[in-house]
Design a protein around this motif. Structure first.
Motif, PDB file in Angstrom:
ATOM      1  N   GLY A   1       0.794  -1.231   0.000  1.00  0.00           N
ATOM      2  CA  GLY A   1       0.000   0.000   0.000  1.00  0.00           C
ATOM      3  C   GLY A   1       0.818   1.268   0.000  1.00  0.00           C
ATOM      4  O   GLY A   1       0.425   2.268   0.591  1.00  0.00           O
ATOM      5  N   LYS A   2       1.960   1.266  -0.706  1.00  0.00           N
ATOM      6  CA  LYS A   2       2.826   2.448  -0.658  1.00  0.00           C
ATOM      7  C   LYS A   2       2.182   3.647  -1.361  1.00  0.00           C
ATOM      8  O   LYS A   2       2.304   4.774  -0.879  1.00  0.00           O
ATOM      9  N   THR A   3       1.487   3.415  -2.500  1.00  0.00           N
ATOM     10  CA  THR A   3       0.864   4.548  -3.190  1.00  0.00           C
ATOM     11  C   THR A   3      -0.234   5.157  -2.317  1.00  0.00           C
ATOM     12  O   THR A   3      -0.348   6.391  -2.220  1.00  0.00           O
ATOM     13  N   PHE A   4      -1.035   4.312  -1.687  1.00  0.00           N
ATOM     14  CA  PHE A   4      -2.051   4.798  -0.748  1.00  0.00           C
ATOM     15  C   PHE A   4      -1.406   5.636   0.350  1.00  0.00           C
ATOM     16  O   PHE A   4      -1.896   6.717   0.709  1.00  0.00           O
ATOM     17  N   THR A   5      -0.274   5.170   0.871  1.00  0.00           N
ATOM     18  CA  THR A   5       0.416   5.888   1.949  1.00  0.00           C
ATOM     19  C   THR A   5       0.941   7.230   1.464  1.00  0.00           C
ATOM     20  O   THR A   5       0.845   8.237   2.181  1.00  0.00           O
ATOM     21  N   ILE A   6       1.504   7.268   0.245  1.00  0.00           N
ATOM     22  CA  ILE A   6       1.992   8.538  -0.309  1.00  0.00           C
ATOM     23  C   ILE A   6       0.828   9.524  -0.464  1.00  0.00           C
ATOM     24  O   ILE A   6       0.944  10.709  -0.122  1.00  0.00           O
ATOM     25  N   VAL A   7      -0.290   9.028  -0.991  1.00  0.00           N
ATOM     26  CA  VAL A   7      -1.467   9.899  -1.171  1.00  0.00           C
ATOM     27  C   VAL A   7      -1.930  10.448   0.174  1.00  0.00           C
ATOM     28  O   VAL A   7      -2.216  11.652   0.306  1.00  0.00           O
ATOM     29  N   GLU A   8      -2.012   9.592   1.193  1.00  0.00           N
ATOM     30  CA  GLU A   8      -2.458  10.037   2.509  1.00  0.00           C
ATOM     31  C   GLU A   8      -1.455  11.008   3.131  1.00  0.00           C
ATOM     32  O   GLU A   8      -1.840  11.957   3.837  1.00  0.00           O
ATOM     33  N   LYS A   9      -0.180  10.801   2.867  1.00  0.00           N
ATOM     34  CA  LYS A   9       0.859  11.726   3.362  1.00  0.00           C
ATOM     35  C   LYS A   9       0.663  13.102   2.737  1.00  0.00           C
ATOM     36  O   LYS A   9       0.702  14.134   3.432  1.00  0.00           O
ATOM     37  N   ILE A  10       0.432  13.135   1.439  1.00  0.00           N
ATOM     38  CA  ILE A  10       0.206  14.410   0.744  1.00  0.00           C
ATOM     39  C   ILE A  10      -1.082  15.061   1.250  1.00  0.00           C
ATOM     40  O   ILE A  10      -1.138  16.285   1.465  1.00  0.00           O
ATOM     41  N   ALA A  11      -2.110  14.235   1.471  1.00  0.00           N
ATOM     42  CA  ALA A  11      -3.384  14.769   1.973  1.00  0.00           C
ATOM     43  C   ALA A  11      -3.229  15.356   3.375  1.00  0.00           C
ATOM     44  O   ALA A  11      -3.973  16.265   3.760  1.00  0.00           O
ATOM     45  N   LYS A  12      -2.298  14.861   4.134  1.00  0.00           N
ATOM     46  CA  LYS A  12      -2.016  15.397   5.478  1.00  0.00           C
ATOM     47  C   LYS A  12      -1.286  16.732   5.383  1.00  0.00           C
ATOM     48  O   LYS A  12      -1.520  17.653   6.169  1.00  0.00           O
ATOM     49  N   VAL A  13      -0.405  16.855   4.384  1.00  0.00           N
ATOM     50  CA  VAL A  13       0.457  18.038   4.264  1.00  0.00           C
ATOM     51  C   VAL A  13      -0.276  19.226   3.636  1.00  0.00           C
ATOM     52  O   VAL A  13      -0.182  20.365   4.113  1.00  0.00           O
ATOM     53  N   LEU A  14      -1.022  18.983   2.553  1.00  0.00           N
ATOM     54  CA  LEU A  14      -1.559  20.083   1.743  1.00  0.00           C
ATOM     55  C   LEU A  14      -2.442  21.075   2.502  1.00  0.00           C
ATOM     56  O   LEU A  14      -2.313  22.295   2.296  1.00  0.00           O
ATOM     57  N   PRO A  15      -3.355  20.644   3.378  1.00  0.00           N
ATOM     58  CA  PRO A  15      -4.204  21.622   4.070  1.00  0.00           C
ATOM     59  C   PRO A  15      -3.428  22.601   4.945  1.00  0.00           C
ATOM     60  O   PRO A  15      -3.923  23.693   5.246  1.00  0.00           O
ATOM     61  N   CYS A  16      -2.211  22.247   5.311  1.00  0.00           N
ATOM     62  CA  CYS A  16      -1.392  23.111   6.165  1.00  0.00           C
ATOM     63  C   CYS A  16      -0.591  24.131   5.365  1.00  0.00           C
ATOM     64  O   CYS A  16       0.093  24.986   5.945  1.00  0.00           O
ATOM     65  N   LEU A  17      -0.646  24.055   4.040  1.00  0.00           N
ATOM     66  CA  LEU A  17       0.153  24.934   3.190  1.00  0.00           C
ATOM     67  C   LEU A  17      -0.691  26.090   2.664  1.00  0.00           C
ATOM     68  O   LEU A  17      -1.895  25.925   2.433  1.00  0.00           O
ATOM     69  N   PRO A  18      -0.063  27.247   2.433  1.00  0.00           N
ATOM     70  CA  PRO A  18      -0.788  28.348   1.773  1.00  0.00           C
ATOM     71  C   PRO A  18      -1.104  27.970   0.328  1.00  0.00           C
ATOM     72  O   PRO A  18      -0.530  27.028  -0.228  1.00  0.00           O
ATOM     73  N   ASP A  19      -2.016  28.699  -0.294  1.00  0.00           N
ATOM     74  CA  ASP A  19      -2.476  28.350  -1.634  1.00  0.00           C
ATOM     75  C   ASP A  19      -1.366  28.374  -2.682  1.00  0.00           C
ATOM     76  O   ASP A  19      -1.462  27.689  -3.701  1.00  0.00           O
ATOM     77  N   TYR A  20      -0.313  29.160  -2.444  1.00  0.00           N
ATOM     78  CA  TYR A  20       0.744  29.296  -3.446  1.00  0.00           C
ATOM     79  C   TYR A  20       1.811  28.205  -3.308  1.00  0.00           C
ATOM     80  O   TYR A  20       2.794  28.187  -4.048  1.00  0.00           O
ATOM     81  N   LYS A  21       1.606  27.282  -2.377  1.00  0.00           N
ATOM     82  CA  LYS A  21       2.606  26.237  -2.152  1.00  0.00           C
ATOM     83  C   LYS A  21       2.022  24.868  -2.450  1.00  0.00           C
ATOM     84  O   LYS A  21       0.806  24.662  -2.476  1.00  0.00           O
ATOM     85  N   GLY A  22       2.915  23.890  -2.644  1.00  0.00           N
ATOM     86  CA  GLY A  22       2.497  22.510  -2.842  1.00  0.00           C
ATOM     87  C   GLY A  22       3.637  21.574  -2.527  1.00  0.00           C
ATOM     88  O   GLY A  22       4.590  21.944  -1.827  1.00  0.00           O
ATOM     89  N   VAL A  23       3.561  20.359  -3.043  1.00  0.00           N
ATOM     90  CA  VAL A  23       4.622  19.378  -2.841  1.00  0.00           C
ATOM     91  C   VAL A  23       5.142  18.925  -4.202  1.00  0.00           C
ATOM     92  O   VAL A  23       4.449  19.039  -5.220  1.00  0.00           O
TER      93      VAL A  23
END
Length: 529
Positions: free
Chosen positions: A28-50
């Motif tokens: 389930g590594k792809t699922f884990t990567i997606v969930e990791k990104i989903a954890k990070v993105l809400p904490c970032l300003p709109d002009y930022k990403g991963v």
């Protein structure tokens, strides 16, 4: 409906710093990567990403699709291949800062021996000052060499400080999947970005990094695992196999955790030899299928150490079955030989499409001409009916010349001809019919999966070959691991009281020492049929 992460996935998702994730197949590594990104993105300003880098366009598109479905807004995130990242985020916007000339760039995928850039053909992994001068000259002339996109990007990063300032302002994390495939320059750029303040996440295949099924021991992944500023996490749970099968397979390498209550690995003891084993399989197969809700026989496999066992199973088994013999192409390790084998397997696999196959070798974005050439050839090859497959041989050779132009191998061509011109040999690449049980070697089963597996030849002196050296014994352990993990629902390790060697001589059979370890005994059921 959002799937709940496992505890080991939660540890990765919630950890805030630099990490290396070693992941087993099906964990389930792809699922884990997606969930990791989903954890990070809400904490970032709109002009930022991963930055999320995959090694193929198909994998990138799939990751982006799943992230958008999960997060709705991916903000300013980058999803793409390594080369696309270097080109779009570093070379295109910043090369003019280095050259002082704003220009449109042409991506060059070949360098002729009579061009002024021909010295680049002697590149052996170390950039000389002459190589650097040639890459710089190319930038001045609006030329980027596809083979040296990473090296060109690194030159720009080193010389233009604004590159890192830009990347830090735009991105918070850099995530690279399949890190075991990274080379020196990719590793250097990843370390540069992390040292500059981006959080680094490297995800790799633990089987290649630790157990070496392909005898590849990726030093850059292992290097990150040894660094004090990276924390190592493992995804060990195989979500394709029943948990007890996954647990048993992990126990082979001393990384198991629990003793399951519902055990799906059985050691089956039978009085007699392979003939008696086949009689038992014939007798019990319908009740086993019923117990595990398996309808088709082609979801069942009998896996053997070698061809001598396969021949005996073929002659004794009464249930409809299909034998998959190894051909000369299967044992050809040349680039052309491996390509021919890949074509044959993919042609008869329903879920592999021409575009997916072409993308293994060429990028539609950076090498559109070669990609289109490859796609046309593959379309023609894949559209040929198996009865007339020999007519596609010229196109297979043309594809090999396109993919590996300097690796022509006459022996591989001879091997290909011996297979495609022989209906019986070619049939080894046709899938089994619904009513047929698969019979093949453990080597040939790599990458496949079946609901029910009968694992043969787990005898002393056979698996492992106790006369072998430590490396050969390790490969035999890996082979046993492959056999166990081909099973989705249940694995039966079949042990007779008698066995034959490759010369046809009968012996009293002793179980493999692999089966005698107490921790493995605790994780399976031993029965007598």
């Amino acid at each position: 409906m959002i799937k709940n992460p496992t505890d080991e996935q939660k540890d990765i998702i919630n950890y805030p710093g630099n990490i290396v994730v070693t992941a087993k197949p099906g964990s389930g590594k792809t699922f884990t990567i997606v969930e990791k990104i989903a954890k990070v993105l809400p904490c970032l300003p709109d002009y930022k990403g991963v930055i999320a880098i995959s090694f193929t366009n198909k994998a990138s598109d799939e990751l982006k699709k799943r992230c958008v479905q999960r997060c709705t807004d991916a903000k300013q995130s980058f999803f793409g291949t390594m080369d696309k990242f270097y080109l779009s985020q570093i070379i295109m916007p910043f090369a003019c800062h280095l050259t002082g000339v704003k220009t449109d760039f042409e991506i060059i995928d070949t360098i002729s021996e009579d061009s002024k850039y021909s010295s680049l053909l002697q590149y052996d992994g170390e950039l000389s000052q002459n190589h650097i001068n040639l890459l710089m000259n190319g930038l001045y002339e609006g030329v980027v060499f596809l083979r040296f996109i990473g090296e060109t990007a690194y030159l720009i990063i080193e010389k233009i400080p604004n590159v890192i300032l830009y990347l830090k302002a735009k991105y918070s994390h850099v995530i690279i999947d399949e890190y075991q495939d990274c080379g020196a320059v990719q590793h250097s750029i990843f370390e540069y970005l992390v040292k500059s303040g981006l959080i680094g996440i490297a995800v790799g295949d633990i089987n290649q990094a630790i157990y070496g099924f392909s005898k590849r021991y990726p030093k850059y992944l292992l290097s990150l695992m040894s660094k004090s500023d990276f924390t190592v996490f493992s995804l060990n749970k195989n979500h394709r196999c029943h948990p007890s099968i996954s647990e048993y397979s992990l126990c082979l390498f001393n990384v198991s955790k629990t003793i399951p209550t519902d055990k799906r690995v059985f050691k089956v003891c039978i009085d007699g030899d392979e003939q008696n084993i086949c009689q038992c399989i014939d007798r019990y197969i319908d009740s086993i299928k019923s117990k595990y809700n398996v309808i088709s026989n082609n979801r069942i496999a009998i896996l053997c150490r070698g061809n001598s066992t396969i021949k005996r199973i073929d002659s004794y088994l009464k249930s409809p079955h299909k034998v998959f013999n190894e051909t000369k192409i299967d044992t050809d390790t040349s680039d052309w030989g491996r390509l021919f084998r890949d074509i044959l397997i993919s042609h008869f696999e329903e879920n592999i499409f021409s575009a997916d196959f072409a993308e293994k070798f060429f990028s539609d974005e950076f090498e559109p001409h070669k990609y289109r050439q490859a796609l046309l050839l593959i379309n023609d090859i894949f559209s040929v009916d198996k009865k007339y497959f020999s007519t596609s041989m010229d196109k297979m050779i043309a594809l090999a010349e396109l993919v590996y132009p300097t690796k022509r191998n006459e022996n591989a061509i001879v091997n290909l001809k011996s297979v495609v011109s022989d209906e019986e040999m070619l049939s080894n690449y046709f899938p089994a019919a619904d009513n047929e049980i698969n019979i093949m070697t453990l080597h040939k089963s790599k990458g496949l999966e079946f609901n029910i597996v009968f694992h043969m030849d787990m005898y002393k002196w056979v698996l492992p070959n106790e006369y072998g050296n430590n490396e050969e014994k390790q490969q035999d352990l890996n082979l046993h691991y492959v056999g166990i993990t081909r099973a989705i629902d249940v694995c039966y390790i079949m042990i007779g009281s008698k066995r034959y060697n490759s010369n046809g001589k009968c012996y009293d059979a002793l179980p493999s020492p692999y089966l005698e370890r107490q921790e493995l005994i605790d994780r399976r059921l031993d029965v007598k049929w």
